[in-house]
Motif scaffolding. Structure first.
Motif, PDB file in Angstrom:
ATOM      1  N   ILE A  44      59.061-101.407  31.541  1.00 15.42           N
ATOM      2  CA  ILE A  44      59.131-102.776  31.431  1.00 15.42           C
ATOM      3  C   ILE A  44      60.640-103.131  31.337  1.00 15.42           C
ATOM      4  O   ILE A  44      61.383-102.581  30.209  1.00 15.42           O
ATOM      5  CB  ILE A  44      58.314-103.351  30.389  1.00 15.42           C
ATOM      6  N   PHE A  59      63.559-106.226  21.590  1.00 14.59           N
ATOM      7  CA  PHE A  59      64.712-106.016  22.456  1.00 14.59           C
ATOM      8  C   PHE A  59      65.688-107.013  22.517  1.00 14.59           C
ATOM      9  O   PHE A  59      67.000-106.814  22.460  1.00 14.59           O
ATOM     10  CB  PHE A  59      64.122-105.711  23.952  1.00 14.59           C
ATOM     11  N   ARG A  79      59.415-118.119  29.252  1.00 10.79           N
ATOM     12  CA  ARG A  79      59.708-117.388  28.067  1.00 10.79           C
ATOM     13  C   ARG A  79      61.354-117.763  27.445  1.00 10.79           C
ATOM     14  O   ARG A  79      61.795-117.934  26.597  1.00 10.79           O
ATOM     15  CB  ARG A  79      59.606-115.685  28.249  1.00 10.79           C
ATOM     16  N   ARG A  80      62.302-117.590  28.708  1.00 12.46           N
ATOM     17  CA  ARG A  80      63.477-118.054  28.426  1.00 12.46           C
ATOM     18  C   ARG A  80      64.254-118.881  29.460  1.00 12.46           C
ATOM     19  O   ARG A  80      65.138-118.395  30.413  1.00 12.46           O
ATOM     20  CB  ARG A  80      64.417-116.407  28.495  1.00 12.46           C
ATOM     21  N   ILE A 137      50.896-109.721  34.531  1.00 12.52           N
ATOM     22  CA  ILE A 137      51.504-110.572  33.542  1.00 12.52           C
ATOM     23  C   ILE A 137      50.885-110.544  32.190  1.00 12.52           C
ATOM     24  O   ILE A 137      51.393-110.027  31.272  1.00 12.52           O
ATOM     25  CB  ILE A 137      51.556-112.093  33.929  1.00 12.52           C
ATOM     26  N   TYR A 176      64.160-105.401  31.313  1.00 12.09           N
ATOM     27  CA  TYR A 176      64.697-106.678  30.773  1.00 12.09           C
ATOM     28  C   TYR A 176      65.406-107.449  31.892  1.00 12.09           C
ATOM     29  O   TYR A 176      66.460-106.705  32.356  1.00 12.09           O
ATOM     30  CB  TYR A 176      65.399-106.719  29.405  1.00 12.09           C
ATOM     31  N   GLU A 193      56.968-115.139  38.970  1.00 12.67           N
ATOM     32  CA  GLU A 193      55.984-115.761  37.765  1.00 12.67           C
ATOM     33  C   GLU A 193      56.092-114.658  36.786  1.00 12.67           C
ATOM     34  O   GLU A 193      56.280-115.196  35.295  1.00 12.67           O
ATOM     35  CB  GLU A 193      54.584-115.581  38.538  1.00 12.67           C
ATOM     36  N   HIS A 194      56.212-113.449  36.919  1.00  9.00           N
ATOM     37  CA  HIS A 194      56.157-112.536  35.799  1.00  9.00           C
ATOM     38  C   HIS A 194      57.551-112.527  34.962  1.00  9.00           C
ATOM     39  O   HIS A 194      57.453-112.623  33.890  1.00  9.00           O
ATOM     40  CB  HIS A 194      56.170-111.007  36.592  1.00  9.00           C
ATOM     41  N   GLU A 230      56.271-111.611  41.458  1.00 12.10           N
ATOM     42  CA  GLU A 230      57.390-111.437  40.331  1.00 12.10           C
ATOM     43  C   GLU A 230      58.301-112.519  39.631  1.00 12.10           C
ATOM     44  O   GLU A 230      58.521-112.205  38.535  1.00 12.10           O
ATOM     45  CB  GLU A 230      58.299-110.267  40.878  1.00 12.10           C
ATOM     46  N   ALA A 233      57.486-115.792  33.063  1.00 12.55           N
ATOM     47  CA  ALA A 233      56.370-115.399  31.742  1.00 12.55           C
ATOM     48  C   ALA A 233      56.798-114.723  30.517  1.00 12.55           C
ATOM     49  O   ALA A 233      56.577-114.909  29.484  1.00 12.55           O
ATOM     50  CB  ALA A 233      54.943-115.279  32.134  1.00 12.55           C
ATOM     51  N   THR A 234      57.877-113.570  31.087  1.00 14.39           N
ATOM     52  CA  THR A 234      57.919-112.535  30.196  1.00 14.39           C
ATOM     53  C   THR A 234      59.570-112.254  30.256  1.00 14.39           C
ATOM     54  O   THR A 234      59.912-111.428  29.275  1.00 14.39           O
ATOM     55  CB  THR A 234      57.082-111.222  30.498  1.00 14.39           C
ATOM     56  N   GLN A 235      60.221-112.898  31.073  1.00 12.16           N
ATOM     57  CA  GLN A 235      61.734-112.281  31.353  1.00 12.16           C
ATOM     58  C   GLN A 235      61.955-110.697  31.473  1.00 12.16           C
ATOM     59  O   GLN A 235      62.833-110.226  31.207  1.00 12.16           O
ATOM     60  CB  GLN A 235      62.337-112.685  29.872  1.00 12.16           C
ATOM     61  N   THR A 236      60.958-110.248  31.889  1.00  9.80           N
ATOM     62  CA  THR A 236      60.715-108.724  32.154  1.00  9.80           C
ATOM     63  C   THR A 236      60.341-108.544  33.647  1.00  9.80           C
ATOM     64  O   THR A 236      59.351-109.421  34.006  1.00  9.80           O
ATOM     65  CB  THR A 236      60.023-107.958  31.356  1.00  9.80           C
ATOM     66  N   ILE A 270      59.419-106.940  23.328  1.00  7.43           N
ATOM     67  CA  ILE A 270      60.422-107.776  24.273  1.00  7.43           C
ATOM     68  C   ILE A 270      61.144-108.703  23.085  1.00  7.43           C
ATOM     69  O   ILE A 270      62.389-108.729  23.237  1.00  7.43           O
ATOM     70  CB  ILE A 270      59.560-108.814  25.291  1.00  7.43           C
ATOM     71  N   ARG A 325      50.767-120.779  30.451  1.00  8.07           N
ATOM     72  CA  ARG A 325      51.999-119.811  29.853  1.00  8.07           C
ATOM     73  C   ARG A 325      53.193-120.785  30.208  1.00  8.07           C
ATOM     74  O   ARG A 325      53.160-122.035  30.812  1.00  8.07           O
ATOM     75  CB  ARG A 325      52.091-118.668  30.746  1.00  8.07           C
ATOM     76  N   THR A 351      51.535-107.035  30.627  1.00  4.51           N
ATOM     77  CA  THR A 351      53.113-107.006  30.156  1.00  4.51           C
ATOM     78  C   THR A 351      53.138-107.838  28.804  1.00  4.51           C
ATOM     79  O   THR A 351      53.655-107.581  27.665  1.00  4.51           O
ATOM     80  CB  THR A 351      54.151-107.495  31.059  1.00  4.51           C
TER      81      THR A 351
END
Lengths: 474, 201
Positions: free
Chosen positions: A24, B190, A52-53, B177, A26, A150-151, A148, A154-157, B187, A49, B180
């Motif tokens: 995973i 981190f 995230r950032r 998703i 960042y 979207e990924h 990706e 949602a997760t910043q990763t 996260i 969702r 993760t």
């Protein structure tokens, strides 16, 4: 054993490692545009969702927007809806958007560097394959699909597996009269369109060190055209000098600290690459593509391949490309006449590119019957060019001077080449139909495109008689 | 995402190398904001003449390939633009498996997120399949992801490679998703120690 630049950046961004799974990783900066994001935002909504950032996400409009008459509704209602969707998505999720009339609007890969958002050591992604452009700063930057996007929202990763690494060692110096575009085209021509598939490239060597940041961006930008998802260059004094004073770059003590950190970003001497390639820059000449992928390229003084010299497999590919391009085998590049010129794109739409083209154009007029567009890569590039009166040089010569965007590089907006039209283009892809159905693209440097606009055919720009400041005479 | 465990379908040969994502789906269809309905635009410039009439020469418009679900092609399939509209169009048309001697990285990755299995085989094996389908135009293949094999009704069996994670993803129809997000605490941790030198807000 030492680490490569790629491994150093990778290791600093690993959030979690699990057996039998990709890491995973960042993501430091996520760039968003109208074309590859709407379905990602819809996915977030459906799953309930959030982003995230939002503070590490920047959006702009570039791909499908018109470069003329922006104060009027778009001719294309579907494009209008797409742009409105981005506005709504940015509003709903709190993302900063450089909208159509914002003075920082522009092609996503032009604006992030010019604002100083692109900084050494970062991981940068965008739903666009030319994201490798940012690698010029010693970042790990690559294109991703909408799933990706979207990924990351949602997760910043991202879940990523390490690629293989390739060092391309440029030896010697780039000759006078040739450009970074010629260098990267010559490299792709030498090794082929898919040579670096599965690799991340590090461009190295004396010739690279001597390039300006904008030239380095042109080189990294076309990494995907040799198959690599990412291409990078270790930061140096040229990088730091470029960054200093940019809007989002820190000042004072923070700048010192950042710089100290960035100076560690290089491949250790004993680091091992999976592949090392040496390329002699000393004999690079101005390049012109003749076929339907960027690897089909020769010197302006060369000719379209004669089919008998090729293997059976290569012959079939070349035949099909030449049929599409409307060219006979063996024809001299200098004998090919063009209809249209496009100067712009994330490859060659920066201020140095416009200066290079304007120097050739100054004092001349484009050949009758030729349509020629200059599309600055960003509003900031446009404003800078206008402050240097480059727009006057282009307009006096008969070029159209447009608003910033991707434009004819991919023809998603009304700037399309017609069937059969032959385009000298500073963009990055000469695929079938790329600039318009049945249109024929020849990739060249800005200076070569400018010269072609004036003579109506491909001309070796090294022999060009400059008329700087003499006024239009012919 | 749709899972894929086994699949049986007609093989359509598309005898061309370096098919880029601009050819798979041209730019004018990338302005839509929906995720579905791209199948009718697949290979648009090859499939339809300029007047919008089907090009009878193009293989997808010929029987028995209109309903083919396995695509056979050559080197560097899916090169160029990262547009996920390409796999969306392929999947929406009905293809579930692509066999090629090599794939471009971004496209390959995008396939697995959309229930499509891209299978890379050595050149000789791809050539062999082109010969088989040329001799027997209605040629059917069965793909078994669990055992990593393709088979035909004449007793041919070939093994293919796929990394364990992607295989698992496709077998399960996994939502990456959600997986993760289960690492959210990591996260957070981190981000606490990771330093960046810009701020957008």
């Amino acid at each position: 054993m030492g680490k490569t630049l790629y491994e150093k950046i990778w290791d600093r961004h690993v959030v979690a490692q699990q057996p039998e799974q990709p890491d995973i990783l960042y993501i430091d900066l996520h760039l968003v545009h109208e074309v590859t994001s709407p379905q990602a935002f819809d996915g977030l909504r459906q799953a309930g969702r959030n982003v995230r950032r939002p503070d590490r996400t920047l959006a702009t409009m570039d791909h499908s927007i018109p470069t003329l008459n922006r104060d009027q509704p778009f001719e294309d209602e579907i494009a209008q809806k797409q742009v409105e969707a981005l506005r709504k998505n940015c509003e709903d999720f709190g993302i900063k958007l450089f909208d159509l009339f914002h003075k920082q609007q522009g092609i996503v890969h032009i604006i992030a560097p010019e604002l100083g958002l692109t900084q050494p050591g970062q991981t940068i992604v965008c739903g666009d394959s030319h994201t490798a452009t940012h690698g010029a700063f010693g970042t790990l930057a690559f294109g991703i699909g909408t799933s990706e996007v979207e990924h990351v929202l949602a997760t910043q990763t991202l879940k990523q597996s390490k690629s293989k690494t390739m060092a391309i060692e440029f030896q010697g110096q780039l000759p006078t009269g040739t450009s970074a575009k010629d260098l990267i085209l010559a490299l792709i021509g030498r090794y082929g369109h898919d040579f670096a598939t599965g690799y991340t490239i590090e461009y190295r060597g004396e010739a690279i060190r001597k390039l300006s940041m904008e030239e380095r961006m042109t080189v990294c930008n076309m990494s995907i055209e040799i198959g690599a998802r990412a291409g990078m260059i270790a930061p140096d004094e040229t990088t730091f000098a470029y960054l200093l004073g940019k809007s989002y770059v820190p000042e004072g003590e923070q700048w010192e600290q950042a710089q100290a950190e960035w100076k560690e970003l290089f491949s250790d001497e004993d680091a091992a690459f999976d592949k090392v390639v040496e390329f002699d820059c000393g004999r690079v000449e101005p390049q012109v593509t003749w076929g339907t992928n960027p690897g089909m390229v020769v010197s302006v003084n060369g000719q379209v391949p004669a089919l008998e010299d090729l293997s059976m497999e290569q012959k079939k590919i070349a035949e099909s490309a030449l049929a599409y391009m409307g060219l006979e085998p063996g024809v001299r590049i200098k004998d090919i006449e063009i209809d249209t010129v496009f100067i712009g794109s994330c490859t060659n739409g920066r201020i140095e590119d416009l200066r290079e083209a304007a120097a050739v154009v100054d004092g001349y007029r484009i050949k009758g019957g030729i349509r020629a567009l200059v599309v600055p890569g960003s509003q900031a590039v446009k404003a800078q060019a206008e402050s240097e009166n480059l727009d006057r040089i282009f307009k006096d010569a008969g070029f159209e001077w447009r608003e910033a965007g991707c434009s004819m590089c991919l023809g998603m907006n009304p700037d399309i080449a017609k069937p059969g039209e032959r385009v000298a283009s500073t963009s990055n892809r000469n695929f079938e139909g790329r600039q318009g159905r049945q249109s024929r693209s020849h990739l060249v440097s800005p200076a070569m495109a400018a010269a072609a606009a004036i003579t109506g055919r491909f001309t070796d720009v090294r022999d060009w008689p400059l008329r700087t400041g003499e006024g239009v005479t012919g | 995402m749709k899972a894929l465990k086994t699949h049986t379908g007609t093989l359509m040969p598309l005898d061309r190398a370096n098919i880029d994502t601009d050819a798979i789906i041209p730019k004018q269809f990338l302005k839509r904001i929906e995720k579905s309905g791209y199948g009718k635009f697949l290979f648009f410039d090859w499939r339809f003449n300029e007047d919008g009439i089907e090009n009878a020469e193009f293989i997808l418009n010929r029987e028995p390939y209109r309903n083919a679900t396995v695509l056979l092609t050559r080197d560097n399939f899916g090169c160029g633009s990262s547009r996920e509209h390409a796999p969306w169009a392929i999947e929406d048309y009905g293809f579930r498996v692509i066999l090629a001697s090599s794939f471009a990285d971004i496209f390959y990755n995008n396939c697995f997120k959309n229930g499509i299995l891209p299978i890379q085989l050595p050149k000789e094996q791809i050539e062999e399949l082109f010969s088989k389908v040329s001799a027997q135009p209605e040629y059917t293949l069965t793909v078994d992801l669990e055992s990593q094999e393709i088979r035909d009704s004449n007793g041919m069996t070939k093994h293919f490679e796929v990394d364990d994670y992607r295989k698992h993803m496709l077998l399960e129809g996994m939502d990456e998703i959600s997986a993760t997000i289960r690492h959210e605490k990591q996260i957070d941790a981190f981000e606490q120690q990771h330093r960046l030198y810009y701020s957008l807000q």
